[in-house]
Design a protein around this motif. Structure first.
Motif, PDB file in Angstrom:
ATOM      1  N   MET A   1       0.839  -1.177   0.000  1.00 61.36           N
ATOM      2  CA  MET A   1       0.000   0.000   0.000  1.00 61.36           C
ATOM      3  C   MET A   1       0.882   1.237   0.000  1.00 61.36           C
ATOM      4  SD  MET A   1      -2.978   1.122   2.691  1.00 61.36           S
ATOM      5  CE  MET A   1      -1.903   1.811   3.908  1.00 61.36           C
ATOM      6  N   ARG A   2       0.501   2.212  -0.806  1.00 63.17           N
ATOM      7  CA  ARG A   2       1.232   3.468  -0.837  1.00 63.17           C
ATOM      8  C   ARG A   2       0.916   4.281   0.418  1.00 63.17           C
ATOM      9  NH1 ARG A   2      -3.207   3.033  -4.141  1.00 63.17           N
ATOM     10  NH2 ARG A   2      -4.698   4.688  -3.859  1.00 63.17           N
ATOM     11  N   GLY A   3       1.382   5.529   0.556  1.00 60.53           N
ATOM     12  CA  GLY A   3       1.171   6.420   1.701  1.00 60.53           C
ATOM     13  C   GLY A   3      -0.118   6.217   2.460  1.00 60.53           C
ATOM     14  N   LYS A   4      -0.910   7.272   2.535  1.00 62.01           N
ATOM     15  CA  LYS A   4      -2.159   7.167   3.290  1.00 62.01           C
ATOM     16  C   LYS A   4      -3.249   6.530   2.433  1.00 62.01           C
ATOM     17  CE  LYS A   4      -3.071  12.098   2.555  1.00 62.01           C
ATOM     18  NZ  LYS A   4      -3.359  13.343   3.223  1.00 62.01           N
ATOM     19  N   PRO A   5      -4.163   5.791   3.064  1.00 63.13           N
ATOM     20  CA  PRO A   5      -5.209   5.112   2.311  1.00 63.13           C
ATOM     21  C   PRO A   5      -6.170   6.096   1.644  1.00 63.13           C
ATOM     22  CG  PRO A   5      -5.482   4.728   4.672  1.00 63.13           C
ATOM     23  CD  PRO A   5      -4.239   5.504   4.488  1.00 63.13           C
ATOM     24  N   THR A   6      -6.660   5.703   0.476  1.00 66.14           N
ATOM     25  CA  THR A   6      -7.626   6.498  -0.267  1.00 66.14           C
ATOM     26  C   THR A   6      -9.007   5.894  -0.091  1.00 66.14           C
ATOM     27  OG1 THR A   6      -5.958   7.075  -1.905  1.00 66.14           O
ATOM     28  CG2 THR A   6      -8.248   7.358  -2.569  1.00 66.14           C
ATOM     29  N   VAL A   7     -10.002   6.754   0.142  1.00 62.13           N
ATOM     30  CA  VAL A   7     -11.387   6.327   0.271  1.00 62.13           C
ATOM     31  C   VAL A   7     -12.178   6.973  -0.858  1.00 62.13           C
ATOM     32  CG1 VAL A   7     -13.461   6.326   1.721  1.00 62.13           C
ATOM     33  CG2 VAL A   7     -11.197   6.134   2.793  1.00 62.13           C
ATOM     34  N   LEU A   8     -12.863   6.145  -1.639  1.00 62.89           N
ATOM     35  CA  LEU A   8     -13.744   6.625  -2.706  1.00 62.89           C
ATOM     36  C   LEU A   8     -15.168   6.622  -2.179  1.00 62.89           C
ATOM     37  CD1 LEU A   8     -14.569   7.366  -5.628  1.00 62.89           C
ATOM     38  CD2 LEU A   8     -14.451   4.914  -6.172  1.00 62.89           C
ATOM     39  N   ILE A   9     -15.809   7.798  -2.183  1.00 61.79           N
ATOM     40  CA  ILE A   9     -17.203   7.919  -1.757  1.00 61.79           C
ATOM     41  C   ILE A   9     -18.051   8.069  -3.010  1.00 61.79           C
ATOM     42  CG2 ILE A   9     -18.880   9.278  -0.452  1.00 61.79           C
ATOM     43  CD1 ILE A   9     -16.516  10.197   1.325  1.00 61.79           C
ATOM     44  N   VAL A  10     -19.057   7.193  -3.154  1.00 62.57           N
ATOM     45  CA  VAL A  10     -19.899   7.194  -4.348  1.00 62.57           C
ATOM     46  C   VAL A  10     -21.355   7.381  -3.937  1.00 62.57           C
ATOM     47  CG1 VAL A  10     -20.559   5.946  -6.434  1.00 62.57           C
ATOM     48  CG2 VAL A  10     -18.308   5.534  -5.398  1.00 62.57           C
ATOM     49  N   ASP A  11     -21.916   8.529  -4.321  1.00 58.85           N
ATOM     50  CA  ASP A  11     -23.333   8.815  -4.062  1.00 58.85           C
ATOM     51  C   ASP A  11     -23.782   9.841  -5.084  1.00 58.85           C
ATOM     52  OD1 ASP A  11     -25.876   9.775  -2.856  1.00 58.85           O
ATOM     53  OD2 ASP A  11     -25.218   8.566  -1.148  1.00 58.85           O
ATOM     54  N   ASP A  12     -24.985   9.663  -5.657  1.00 59.32           N
ATOM     55  CA  ASP A  12     -25.463  10.626  -6.645  1.00 59.32           C
ATOM     56  C   ASP A  12     -25.881  11.942  -6.005  1.00 59.32           C
ATOM     57  OD1 ASP A  12     -27.590   9.109  -5.515  1.00 59.32           O
ATOM     58  OD2 ASP A  12     -28.932   9.763  -7.113  1.00 59.32           O
ATOM     59  N   ASP A  13     -26.077  11.961  -4.699  1.00 67.45           N
ATOM     60  CA  ASP A  13     -26.419  13.183  -3.980  1.00 67.45           C
ATOM     61  C   ASP A  13     -25.124  13.864  -3.541  1.00 67.45           C
ATOM     62  OD1 ASP A  13     -27.121  15.103  -2.028  1.00 67.45           O
ATOM     63  OD2 ASP A  13     -28.903  13.964  -1.441  1.00 67.45           O
ATOM     64  N   VAL A  14     -24.820  14.998  -4.157  1.00 64.21           N
ATOM     65  CA  VAL A  14     -23.577  15.726  -3.892  1.00 64.21           C
ATOM     66  C   VAL A  14     -23.477  16.106  -2.414  1.00 64.21           C
ATOM     67  CG1 VAL A  14     -22.262  17.813  -4.472  1.00 64.21           C
ATOM     68  CG2 VAL A  14     -23.504  16.586  -6.245  1.00 64.21           C
ATOM     69  N   ASP A  15     -24.613  16.468  -1.809  1.00 69.88           N
ATOM     70  CA  ASP A  15     -24.609  16.859  -0.392  1.00 69.88           C
ATOM     71  C   ASP A  15     -24.249  15.677   0.517  1.00 69.88           C
ATOM     72  OD1 ASP A  15     -25.291  19.481  -1.021  1.00 69.88           O
ATOM     73  OD2 ASP A  15     -27.455  19.088  -0.868  1.00 69.88           O
ATOM     74  N   ILE A  16     -24.743  14.491   0.195  1.00 64.85           N
ATOM     75  CA  ILE A  16     -24.415  13.299   0.993  1.00 64.85           C
ATOM     76  C   ILE A  16     -22.926  12.988   0.854  1.00 64.85           C
ATOM     77  CG2 ILE A  16     -24.774  10.805   1.246  1.00 64.85           C
ATOM     78  CD1 ILE A  16     -27.101  12.346   2.355  1.00 64.85           C
ATOM     79  N   CYS A  17     -22.400  13.091  -0.359  1.00 68.88           N
ATOM     80  CA  CYS A  17     -20.956  12.884  -0.573  1.00 68.88           C
ATOM     81  C   CYS A  17     -20.157  13.850   0.286  1.00 68.88           C
ATOM     82  CB  CYS A  17     -20.587  13.108  -2.041  1.00 68.88           C
ATOM     83  SG  CYS A  17     -20.599  11.633  -3.033  1.00 68.88           S
ATOM     84  N   PHE A  18     -20.555  15.111   0.260  1.00 68.19           N
ATOM     85  CA  PHE A  18     -19.852  16.130   1.041  1.00 68.19           C
ATOM     86  C   PHE A  18     -19.947  15.819   2.533  1.00 68.19           C
ATOM     87  CE2 PHE A  18     -19.755  20.144   3.394  1.00 68.19           C
ATOM     88  CZ  PHE A  18     -18.509  20.611   3.018  1.00 68.19           C
ATOM     89  N   LEU A  19     -21.133  15.433   3.003  1.00 60.89           N
ATOM     90  CA  LEU A  19     -21.338  15.105   4.415  1.00 60.89           C
ATOM     91  C   LEU A  19     -20.453  13.933   4.838  1.00 60.89           C
ATOM     92  CD1 LEU A  19     -22.959  15.451   7.093  1.00 60.89           C
ATOM     93  CD2 LEU A  19     -24.573  13.781   6.159  1.00 60.89           C
ATOM     94  N   MET A  20     -20.436  12.857   4.036  1.00 63.74           N
ATOM     95  CA  MET A  20     -19.611  11.695   4.377  1.00 63.74           C
ATOM     96  C   MET A  20     -18.127  12.054   4.343  1.00 63.74           C
ATOM     97  SD  MET A  20     -21.457   8.247   2.935  1.00 63.74           S
ATOM     98  CE  MET A  20     -21.649   8.687   1.234  1.00 63.74           C
ATOM     99  N   ALA A  21     -17.722  12.803   3.326  1.00 65.00           N
ATOM    100  CA  ALA A  21     -16.313  13.197   3.206  1.00 65.00           C
ATOM    101  C   ALA A  21     -15.897  14.035   4.411  1.00 65.00           C
ATOM    102  CB  ALA A  21     -16.086  13.960   1.911  1.00 65.00           C
ATOM    103  N   THR A  22     -16.746  14.979   4.798  1.00 61.73           N
ATOM    104  CA  THR A  22     -16.449  15.834   5.947  1.00 61.73           C
ATOM    105  C   THR A  22     -16.385  15.009   7.234  1.00 61.73           C
ATOM    106  OG1 THR A  22     -17.545  17.682   4.849  1.00 61.73           O
ATOM    107  CG2 THR A  22     -17.191  17.886   7.218  1.00 61.73           C
ATOM    108  N   ALA A  23     -17.283  14.037   7.369  1.00 58.93           N
ATOM    109  CA  ALA A  23     -17.344  13.221   8.584  1.00 58.93           C
ATOM    110  C   ALA A  23     -16.105  12.349   8.761  1.00 58.93           C
ATOM    111  CB  ALA A  23     -18.593  12.343   8.565  1.00 58.93           C
ATOM    112  N   ASP A  55     -23.074   3.890  -2.585  1.00 56.03           N
ATOM    113  CA  ASP A  55     -24.528   3.952  -2.479  1.00 56.03           C
ATOM    114  C   ASP A  55     -25.132   2.894  -3.403  1.00 56.03           C
ATOM    115  OD1 ASP A  55     -27.060   4.859  -1.731  1.00 56.03           O
ATOM    116  OD2 ASP A  55     -27.092   6.432  -3.245  1.00 56.03           O
ATOM    117  N   ILE A  56     -26.237   2.309  -2.983  1.00 52.62           N
ATOM    118  CA  ILE A  56     -26.875   1.281  -3.807  1.00 52.62           C
ATOM    119  C   ILE A  56     -27.698   1.916  -4.928  1.00 52.62           C
ATOM    120  CG2 ILE A  56     -28.680  -0.491  -3.788  1.00 52.62           C
ATOM    121  CD1 ILE A  56     -27.475  -1.592  -1.278  1.00 52.62           C
ATOM    122  N   GLN A  57     -28.370   3.046  -4.654  1.00 53.37           N
ATOM    123  CA  GLN A  57     -29.210   3.707  -5.651  1.00 53.37           C
ATOM    124  C   GLN A  57     -28.380   4.737  -6.409  1.00 53.37           C
ATOM    125  OE1 GLN A  57     -32.515   2.921  -6.229  1.00 53.37           O
ATOM    126  NE2 GLN A  57     -32.236   1.285  -4.749  1.00 53.37           N
TER     127      GLN A  57
END
Length: 178
Positions: A1-23, A55-57
Motif C-alpha cells: 500500500m502506498r502512503g495514506k489510504p484512499t477512500v472513494l465515496i460514491v453517491d449521486d447526492d452531492v450533499d451526501i458525498c460532502f457530508l460523508m467526506a467531511t465526517a 450507495d446502492i441507488q
C-alpha cells in the motif's frame, strides 16, 4: 500500500458525498468522490482506493452492479454499501458479492466514522504477501540449523523429524549449511 489510504465515496447526492467526506476527513486518509456508477468505476480504476463507500441507488448502474464490476477488476477491493432503501435481499446480495459492511441512511456520523475507521484498520493490516507453508518451513529449518551450528543430527532432534527427512528438506529447499 502506498502512503495514506484512499477512500472513494460514491453517491449521486452531492450533499451526501460532502457530508460523508467531511465526517471521515482526517490527515490519515485521502478522499475522492464520484456521483454515478460509471464515474465510480473510472475513479476506481484510476486511483485504486483502499476503501469504497458505495450507495446502492445510483444513476446508470446500481451500486450492486458497480460492486460486482469492482470485484471483477480487483477481487480484494473493500466496499461498504450505503443505502436508504435497506432490504434483507440487497444486504444479502451485497455480502455475497463481497461487500465488507453495510450502512443504512440516515446514518449517525459517529457510527459512520467508526465503521470507516474499522474498515481502514482492517485493510491496512492485511499483509501484502503471506508466506507459503514452504517458506515458513524453510526459514524455520534454517533458523534451527544456525542455532545448532549446522549439526544436522541435533537439528533433526530439535525439529522432531528424522535425519533422513531433514536431509530431504535441505535438498528440497536448497538450504546451504556449512
Amino acid at each position: 500500500m502506498r502512503g495514506k489510504p484512499t477512500v472513494l465515496i460514491v453517491d449521486d447526492d452531492v450533499d451526501i458525498c460532502f457530508l460523508m467526506a467531511t465526517a471521515i476527513q482526517s490527515e490519515q486518509v485521502e478522499i475522492i468522490t464520484a456521483h454515478s456508477g460509471k464515474e465510480a468505476l473510472r475513479m476506481y480504476e484510476q486511483h485504486h482506493p483502499e476503501l469504497v463507500l458505495l450507495d446502492i441507488q445510483l444513476p446508470e448502474l446500481s451500486g450492486i452492479e458497480v460492486l460486482s464490476r469492482m470485484k471483477k477488476i480487483d477481487e480484494e477491493c473493500q466496499v461498504i454499501m450505503v443505502t436508504a432503501y435497506a432490504t434483507i435481499e440487497t444486504a444479502v446480495q451485497a455480502m455475497k458479492l463481497g461487500a465488507l459492511d453495510y450502512i443504512c441512511k440516515p446514518f449517525k456520523l459517529p457510527h459512520l466514522r467508526e465503521t470507516v475507521q474499522n474498515a481502514i484498520d482492517f485493510v491496512t493490516s492485511i499483509p501484502e504477501h503471506l508466506p507459503t507453508l514452504e517458506e515458513v518451513e524453510r526459514k524455520h529449518i534454517e533458523k534451527v540449523l544456525n542455532e545448532v551450528e549446522g549439526n544436522r543430527r541435533l537439528a533433526a532432534e530439535k525439529l522432531d523429524i528424522s535425519l533422513r527427512t531433514l536431509y530431504y528438506k535441505i535438498k528440497q529447499y536448497n538450504i546451504y549449511n556449512p
